[in-house]
Design an enzyme around this catalytic site. Sequence first.
Site, PDB file in Angstrom:
ATOM      1  N   HIS A 280      -5.851  -8.749  29.125  1.00  0.00           N
ATOM      2  CA  HIS A 280      -4.776  -9.336  28.320  1.00  0.00           C
ATOM      3  C   HIS A 280      -4.619 -10.826  28.603  1.00  0.00           C
ATOM      4  CE1 HIS A 280      -2.135  -9.654  31.797  1.00  0.00           C
ATOM      5  NE2 HIS A 280      -2.481  -8.399  32.107  1.00  0.00           N
TER       6      HIS A 280
ATOM      7  N   GLU B 183      -1.969  -0.076  33.080  1.00  0.00           N
ATOM      8  CA  GLU B 183      -2.240  -0.668  34.392  1.00  0.00           C
ATOM      9  C   GLU B 183      -1.790   0.270  35.505  1.00  0.00           C
ATOM     10  OE1 GLU B 183      -3.940  -2.174  36.459  1.00  0.00           O
ATOM     11  OE2 GLU B 183      -3.407  -4.303  36.354  1.00  0.00           O
TER      12      GLU B 183
END
Length: 186
Positions: free
Chosen positions: A9, A88
């Site tokens: 990201h 995550e």
Amino acid sequence: MRNVYFVRHGETVWNVENKICGATESALTERGREQARVIGREIKARMDAGELQIDRMLCSPLSRARDTAQEIADILKLPLAIEPRLREQNFGIWEGTARDGEGFQRAKENFIDSFGTGESMLRLAQRIYNLLDDVRADADHTYLLVAHNGISRMVESYFRDMDNGEFASFGIRNAALRTYCYPEEA
């Protein structure tokens, strides 16, 4: 040989503040959004040149990865699906603390520790390796995965042997693209 592609990201507020995000939400900065558009345009140019092929995108459900992936998907005109296994790692007691803190660096080398209330490296490995096996089994598509630095570490370990120190220190920059190649079946 078949490839799978990975993008981390774009930059987040907590990246700027040097904090561990983990499973905690941290929004993209404007720079992070621009990084996503830049990598999207780079991937499109490489696809147009025939250097790579991608026809499916999967992303983490966390907003920083989802927003990065959406920027890329809009440029590539590809379908985007949320993949919960790309979330995550939950770093438990370390979330919100300094990313380069000495205690956290040592803790990452203990693969069984769940960081108090988080997720161990071994459990993370199980879900990411299972996902990569599923992606490999889909011979009809080539995937771009958009996720997080902790996930990039686990993806890297799927494709190459690493010792604990290498694993703990591995990372990629925001909005970086990595290419991985599945070995041919024996």
